[in-house]
Design a protein around this motif. Sequence first.
Motif, PDB file in Angstrom:
ATOM      1  N   GLN A  77       4.281  -5.872  -5.719  1.00 62.07           N
ATOM      2  CA  GLN A  77       5.565  -5.342  -6.159  1.00 62.07           C
ATOM      3  C   GLN A  77       5.620  -5.080  -7.656  1.00 62.07           C
ATOM      4  N   ASN A  78       4.528  -4.507  -8.171  1.00 58.97           N
ATOM      5  CA  ASN A  78       4.415  -4.130  -9.572  1.00 58.97           C
ATOM      6  C   ASN A  78       4.124  -2.642  -9.671  1.00 58.97           C
ATOM      7  N   PRO A  79       4.454  -2.042 -10.811  1.00 60.45           N
ATOM      8  CA  PRO A  79       4.272  -0.596 -10.940  1.00 60.45           C
ATOM      9  C   PRO A  79       2.817  -0.170 -11.101  1.00 60.45           C
ATOM     10  N   VAL A  80       2.589   1.065 -10.670  1.00 62.88           N
ATOM     11  CA  VAL A  80       1.313   1.750 -10.822  1.00 62.88           C
ATOM     12  C   VAL A  80       1.634   3.113 -11.421  1.00 62.88           C
ATOM     13  N   ARG A  81       0.920   3.508 -12.472  1.00 65.77           N
ATOM     14  CA  ARG A  81       1.163   4.803 -13.122  1.00 65.77           C
ATOM     15  C   ARG A  81       0.407   5.916 -12.416  1.00 65.77           C
ATOM     16  N   LEU A  82       1.138   6.949 -12.035  1.00 70.94           N
ATOM     17  CA  LEU A  82       0.537   8.119 -11.404  1.00 70.94           C
ATOM     18  C   LEU A  82       1.027   9.358 -12.155  1.00 70.94           C
ATOM     19  N   PRO A  84       1.592  13.099 -13.617  1.00 76.57           N
ATOM     20  CA  PRO A  84       2.318  13.152 -14.874  1.00 76.57           C
ATOM     21  C   PRO A  84       3.700  12.509 -14.831  1.00 76.57           C
ATOM     22  N   GLY A  85       4.288  12.278 -13.640  1.00 72.92           N
ATOM     23  CA  GLY A  85       5.668  11.809 -13.666  1.00 72.92           C
ATOM     24  C   GLY A  85       6.035  10.789 -12.625  1.00 72.92           C
ATOM     25  N   SER A  86       5.122   9.875 -12.284  1.00 71.59           N
ATOM     26  CA  SER A  86       5.444   8.890 -11.254  1.00 71.59           C
ATOM     27  C   SER A  86       4.988   7.491 -11.645  1.00 71.59           C
ATOM     28  N   GLU A  87       5.831   6.529 -11.308  1.00 74.12           N
ATOM     29  CA  GLU A  87       5.509   5.119 -11.488  1.00 74.12           C
ATOM     30  C   GLU A  87       6.117   4.344 -10.324  1.00 74.12           C
ATOM     31  N   PRO A  88       5.502   4.483  -9.137  1.00 72.48           N
ATOM     32  CA  PRO A  88       6.023   3.763  -7.977  1.00 72.48           C
ATOM     33  C   PRO A  88       5.717   2.276  -8.068  1.00 72.48           C
ATOM     34  N   GLN A  89       6.418   1.514  -7.242  1.00 75.55           N
ATOM     35  CA  GLN A  89       6.174   0.079  -7.128  1.00 75.55           C
ATOM     36  C   GLN A  89       5.851  -0.245  -5.672  1.00 75.55           C
ATOM     37  N   PRO A  90       4.601  -0.046  -5.275  1.00 77.77           N
ATOM     38  CA  PRO A  90       4.247  -0.383  -3.891  1.00 77.77           C
ATOM     39  C   PRO A  90       4.407  -1.881  -3.658  1.00 77.77           C
ATOM     40  N   ASP A  91       4.571  -2.248  -2.410  1.00 72.59           N
ATOM     41  CA  ASP A  91       4.727  -3.676  -2.100  1.00 72.59           C
ATOM     42  C   ASP A  91       3.487  -4.464  -2.481  1.00 72.59           C
ATOM     43  N   ILE A  92       2.311  -3.894  -2.237  1.00 69.87           N
ATOM     44  CA  ILE A  92       1.059  -4.541  -2.642  1.00 69.87           C
ATOM     45  C   ILE A  92       0.078  -3.451  -3.057  1.00 69.87           C
ATOM     46  N   ALA A  93      -0.608  -3.686  -4.145  1.00 74.18           N
ATOM     47  CA  ALA A  93      -1.728  -2.835  -4.535  1.00 74.18           C
ATOM     48  C   ALA A  93      -2.948  -3.726  -4.661  1.00 74.18           C
ATOM     49  N   LEU A  94      -4.051  -3.282  -4.111  1.00 75.71           N
ATOM     50  CA  LEU A  94      -5.335  -3.918  -4.379  1.00 75.71           C
ATOM     51  C   LEU A  94      -5.994  -3.068  -5.451  1.00 75.71           C
ATOM     52  N   LEU A  95      -6.329  -3.714  -6.567  1.00 78.59           N
ATOM     53  CA  LEU A  95      -6.851  -3.005  -7.728  1.00 78.59           C
ATOM     54  C   LEU A  95      -8.267  -3.443  -8.056  1.00 78.59           C
ATOM     55  N   LYS A  96      -8.924  -2.615  -8.839  1.00 81.41           N
ATOM     56  CA  LYS A  96     -10.217  -3.021  -9.377  1.00 81.41           C
ATOM     57  C   LYS A  96     -10.004  -4.311 -10.159  1.00 81.41           C
ATOM     58  N   PRO A  97     -10.959  -5.240 -10.062  1.00 86.73           N
ATOM     59  CA  PRO A  97     -10.769  -6.555 -10.693  1.00 86.73           C
ATOM     60  C   PRO A  97     -10.967  -6.504 -12.204  1.00 86.73           C
ATOM     61  N   LYS A  98      -9.870  -6.321 -12.919  1.00 92.17           N
ATOM     62  CA  LYS A  98      -9.878  -6.354 -14.382  1.00 92.17           C
ATOM     63  C   LYS A  98      -8.485  -6.733 -14.848  1.00 92.17           C
ATOM     64  N   ASP A  99      -8.347  -6.978 -16.136  1.00 88.23           N
ATOM     65  CA  ASP A  99      -7.039  -7.295 -16.702  1.00 88.23           C
ATOM     66  C   ASP A  99      -6.293  -6.011 -17.022  1.00 88.23           C
ATOM     67  N   TYR A 100      -4.985  -6.060 -16.861  1.00 88.88           N
ATOM     68  CA  TYR A 100      -4.138  -4.906 -17.131  1.00 88.88           C
ATOM     69  C   TYR A 100      -3.128  -5.239 -18.229  1.00 88.88           C
ATOM     70  N   TRP A 101      -3.608  -5.896 -19.292  1.00 92.72           N
ATOM     71  CA  TRP A 101      -2.754  -6.267 -20.422  1.00 92.72           C
ATOM     72  C   TRP A 101      -2.309  -5.055 -21.223  1.00 92.72           C
ATOM     73  N   GLU A 102      -3.208  -4.129 -21.428  1.00 91.18           N
ATOM     74  CA  GLU A 102      -2.953  -3.004 -22.321  1.00 91.18           C
ATOM     75  C   GLU A 102      -2.233  -1.841 -21.653  1.00 91.18           C
ATOM     76  N   ALA A 103      -2.455  -1.646 -20.373  1.00 91.65           N
ATOM     77  CA  ALA A 103      -1.853  -0.515 -19.669  1.00 91.65           C
ATOM     78  C   ALA A 103      -1.705  -0.844 -18.190  1.00 91.65           C
ATOM     79  N   LEU A 104      -0.685  -0.272 -17.587  1.00 89.89           N
ATOM     80  CA  LEU A 104      -0.510  -0.433 -16.146  1.00 89.89           C
ATOM     81  C   LEU A 104      -1.663   0.248 -15.419  1.00 89.89           C
ATOM     82  N   PRO A 105      -1.977  -0.223 -14.228  1.00 88.56           N
ATOM     83  CA  PRO A 105      -3.038   0.433 -13.471  1.00 88.56           C
ATOM     84  C   PRO A 105      -2.662   1.878 -13.131  1.00 88.56           C
TER      85      PRO A 105
END
Length: 186
Positions: A77-82, A84-105
């Motif tokens: 339930q966190n945002p993902v940047r898509l 040019p104009g979307s930032e949905p909040q899917p219920d679950i995202a499986l992401l590449k294993p890294k830190d996302y401190w600097e930018a949203l996935p």
Amino acid sequence: MKRTGFMGPCYAKAMARRYRFGIEEFERLFRGIAGVELLEGEVYQMSPIGPRHAEVVARLVTRFAQALGDQARVWPQNPVRLPPGSEPQPDIALLKPKDYWEALPSAEDVLLLVEVAESSLDYDRNTKLPLYARSAIPEVWVLDLSENRLHVFRAPKEGVYTEHRVLLPGEEAEPLLFPGVRVAWP
């Protein structure tokens, strides 16, 4: 004095215009406001999360974390940047294993998205799913709680998913990018 319309003659030709938000503007203006997401420049208010929906998301987060360990980052339930104009909040995202401190996935970081639909099935399938396909998200699961079906969408091509499979209760799902990993869904 003759008036035209409600506001008089000077307003007769005025037209309402739709305003589209960019991602940065959306993040600045809606920071701290829960329950909204940006889809193709438009702000949508999401359906409230009920107890059944919340429990299903919690169960899936636990199952993904146990099954995948450090092979993927579970992003509930966190945002993902898509752009040019979307930032949905899917219920679950499986992401590449890294830190996302600097930018949203972004789309390149997403391995699988899951939408849990209790009252939002039409919105998830007709608004969000095409966006995910255009963003080349490799796999999306839409869990329809009312019909107790898991819809698995894969192989995006030219803005649509070319594969759609429906799983019935008791069938385990296997994420495309994690062959051999079986996940029970509620």
